[in-house]
Design a protein around this motif. Structure first.
Motif, PDB file in Angstrom:
ATOM      1  N   ASN A   1       0.846  -1.176   0.000  1.00 33.82           N
ATOM      2  CA  ASN A   1       0.000   0.000   0.000  1.00 33.82           C
ATOM      3  C   ASN A   1       0.885   1.230   0.000  1.00 33.82           C
ATOM      4  N   GLY A   2       0.958   1.911  -1.120  1.00 36.01           N
ATOM      5  CA  GLY A   2       1.845   3.061  -1.220  1.00 36.01           C
ATOM      6  C   GLY A   2       1.157   4.401  -1.190  1.00 36.01           C
ATOM      7  N   ASP A   3      -0.171   4.409  -0.992  1.00 33.75           N
ATOM      8  CA  ASP A   3      -0.881   5.682  -1.101  1.00 33.75           C
ATOM      9  C   ASP A   3      -1.696   6.048   0.132  1.00 33.75           C
ATOM     10  N   GLY A   4      -1.284   5.608   1.294  1.00 35.48           N
ATOM     11  CA  GLY A   4      -2.012   5.957   2.519  1.00 35.48           C
ATOM     12  C   GLY A   4      -3.421   5.406   2.569  1.00 35.48           C
ATOM     13  N   PHE A   5      -3.618   4.208   2.040  1.00 37.36           N
ATOM     14  CA  PHE A   5      -4.941   3.587   1.968  1.00 37.36           C
ATOM     15  C   PHE A   5      -5.912   4.447   1.168  1.00 37.36           C
ATOM     16  N   GLY A   6      -5.379   5.187   0.196  1.00 41.15           N
ATOM     17  CA  GLY A   6      -6.218   6.045  -0.637  1.00 41.15           C
ATOM     18  C   GLY A   6      -6.526   7.403  -0.030  1.00 41.15           C
ATOM     19  N   ASN A   7      -5.951   7.698   1.127  1.00 47.76           N
ATOM     20  CA  ASN A   7      -6.198   8.962   1.812  1.00 47.76           C
ATOM     21  C   ASN A   7      -4.886   9.730   1.920  1.00 47.76           C
ATOM     22  N   PRO A   8      -4.756  10.862   1.215  1.00 51.56           N
ATOM     23  CA  PRO A   8      -3.500  11.613   1.259  1.00 51.56           C
ATOM     24  C   PRO A   8      -3.170  12.198   2.628  1.00 51.56           C
ATOM     25  N   ASN A   9      -4.135  12.256   3.546  1.00 49.29           N
ATOM     26  CA  ASN A   9      -3.876  12.762   4.894  1.00 49.29           C
ATOM     27  C   ASN A   9      -3.258  11.714   5.811  1.00 49.29           C
ATOM     28  N   ASN A  10      -3.284  10.446   5.426  1.00 53.02           N
ATOM     29  CA  ASN A  10      -2.589   9.400   6.188  1.00 53.02           C
ATOM     30  C   ASN A  10      -1.111   9.498   5.853  1.00 53.02           C
ATOM     31  N   ILE A  11      -0.322   9.964   6.817  1.00 50.04           N
ATOM     32  CA  ILE A  11       1.094  10.205   6.533  1.00 50.04           C
ATOM     33  C   ILE A  11       2.000   9.082   7.024  1.00 50.04           C
ATOM     34  N   GLY A  12       1.440   8.105   7.689  1.00 46.51           N
ATOM     35  CA  GLY A  12       2.228   6.969   8.154  1.00 46.51           C
ATOM     36  C   GLY A  12       1.365   5.999   8.921  1.00 46.51           C
ATOM     37  N   ILE A  13       1.960   4.867   9.258  1.00 51.73           N
ATOM     38  CA  ILE A  13       1.286   3.863  10.079  1.00 51.73           C
ATOM     39  C   ILE A  13       1.955   3.871  11.440  1.00 51.73           C
ATOM     40  N   GLY A  14       1.170   4.123  12.474  1.00 47.78           N
ATOM     41  CA  GLY A  14       1.705   4.181  13.824  1.00 47.78           C
ATOM     42  C   GLY A  14       1.830   2.821  14.476  1.00 47.78           C
ATOM     43  N   ARG A  15       0.964   1.888  14.070  1.00 47.23           N
ATOM     44  CA  ARG A  15       0.966   0.576  14.711  1.00 47.23           C
ATOM     45  C   ARG A  15       0.303  -0.443  13.798  1.00 47.23           C
TER      46      ARG A  15
ATOM     47  N   ARG B   1      -7.810  -9.209   5.909  1.00 45.43           N
ATOM     48  CA  ARG B   1      -7.734 -10.659   6.138  1.00 45.43           C
ATOM     49  C   ARG B   1      -6.492 -11.248   5.480  1.00 45.43           C
ATOM     50  N   ASP B   2      -6.023 -10.614   4.378  1.00 43.07           N
ATOM     51  CA  ASP B   2      -4.915 -11.190   3.616  1.00 43.07           C
ATOM     52  C   ASP B   2      -3.632 -10.368   3.660  1.00 43.07           C
ATOM     53  N   GLY B   3      -3.630  -9.232   4.345  1.00 40.54           N
ATOM     54  CA  GLY B   3      -2.437  -8.394   4.431  1.00 40.54           C
ATOM     55  C   GLY B   3      -2.188  -7.562   3.193  1.00 40.54           C
ATOM     56  N   VAL B   4      -3.105  -7.606   2.236  1.00 38.90           N
ATOM     57  CA  VAL B   4      -2.967  -6.844   0.985  1.00 38.90           C
ATOM     58  C   VAL B   4      -4.162  -5.921   0.780  1.00 38.90           C
ATOM     59  N   ASN B   5      -5.357  -6.440   0.948  1.00 38.60           N
ATOM     60  CA  ASN B   5      -6.590  -5.676   0.735  1.00 38.60           C
ATOM     61  C   ASN B   5      -7.132  -5.205   2.079  1.00 38.60           C
ATOM     62  N   PHE B   6      -7.176  -3.894   2.274  1.00 32.48           N
ATOM     63  CA  PHE B   6      -7.581  -3.308   3.552  1.00 32.48           C
ATOM     64  C   PHE B   6      -8.921  -2.591   3.426  1.00 32.48           C
ATOM     65  N   GLU B   7      -9.669  -2.596   4.538  1.00 35.26           N
ATOM     66  CA  GLU B   7     -10.909  -1.830   4.618  1.00 35.26           C
ATOM     67  C   GLU B   7     -10.844  -0.918   5.834  1.00 35.26           C
ATOM     68  N   GLN B   8     -11.399   0.289   5.701  1.00 28.26           N
ATOM     69  CA  GLN B   8     -11.438   1.224   6.815  1.00 28.26           C
ATOM     70  C   GLN B   8     -12.510   0.769   7.791  1.00 28.26           C
ATOM     71  N   ILE B   9     -12.169   0.725   9.094  1.00 21.53           N
ATOM     72  CA  ILE B   9     -13.146   0.279  10.088  1.00 21.53           C
ATOM     73  C   ILE B   9     -13.407   1.321  11.167  1.00 21.53           C
ATOM     74  N   SER B  10     -12.835   2.507  11.037  1.00 18.49           N
ATOM     75  CA  SER B  10     -13.101   3.559  12.020  1.00 18.49           C
ATOM     76  C   SER B  10     -13.216   4.898  11.312  1.00 18.49           C
ATOM     77  N   PRO B  11     -13.944   5.840  11.925  1.00 18.48           N
ATOM     78  CA  PRO B  11     -13.920   7.200  11.398  1.00 18.48           C
ATOM     79  C   PRO B  11     -12.610   7.865  11.801  1.00 18.48           C
ATOM     80  N   GLY B  12     -12.314   8.995  11.227  1.00 14.68           N
ATOM     81  CA  GLY B  12     -11.126   9.745  11.625  1.00 14.68           C
ATOM     82  C   GLY B  12     -11.165  10.059  13.109  1.00 14.68           C
ATOM     83  N   GLY B  13     -10.040   9.850  13.791  1.00 16.18           N
ATOM     84  CA  GLY B  13      -9.953  10.123  15.219  1.00 16.18           C
ATOM     85  C   GLY B  13     -10.640   9.080  16.080  1.00 16.18           C
TER      86      GLY B  13
END
Length: 93
Positions: A15-29, A54-66
């Motif tokens: 995943n090179g694009d912040g999960f499709g969100n340009p405001n995601n600047i990194g993964i904290g955990r 489930r597969d480490g490749v395809n991700f889904e958002q499960i929380s709102p921002g914050g």
């Protein structure tokens, strides 16, 4: 999901694009539990966002921002699996 990485050569970026969100600047955990891989982002604009896969490749958002729509919760800094859920500690300003 069980996997053991024994060298950096086994890793690849999925995943090179912040999960499709340009405001995601990194993964904290990143945390694996209950057959999912969870990734919590660092996002100063919208607040941290949690994704799962489930597969480490395809991700889904499960929380709102914050997590609770609070932009001051800007990063996931720790996580703990407990009885089927994933609890996050959050960084705030």
């Amino acid at each position: 999901m069980t996997s053991v990485v024994t060298s950096a050569a086994q890793l690849r970026q999925v995943n090179g694009d912040g999960f499709g969100n340009p405001n995601n600047i990194g993964i904290g955990r990143v945390h694996a539990t209950q057959g999912y891989l969870f990734a919590g982002t660092w996002n100063n604009a919208e607040g941290m966002i949690v994704y799962r896969s489930r597969d480490g490749v395809n991700f889904e958002q499960i929380s709102p921002g914050g997590i609770d729509d609070n932009r001051n919760n800007f990063a996931v800094v720790s996580s703990l699996a407990s009885t089927g859920s994933c609890t996050r500690a959050r960084g705030t300003t």
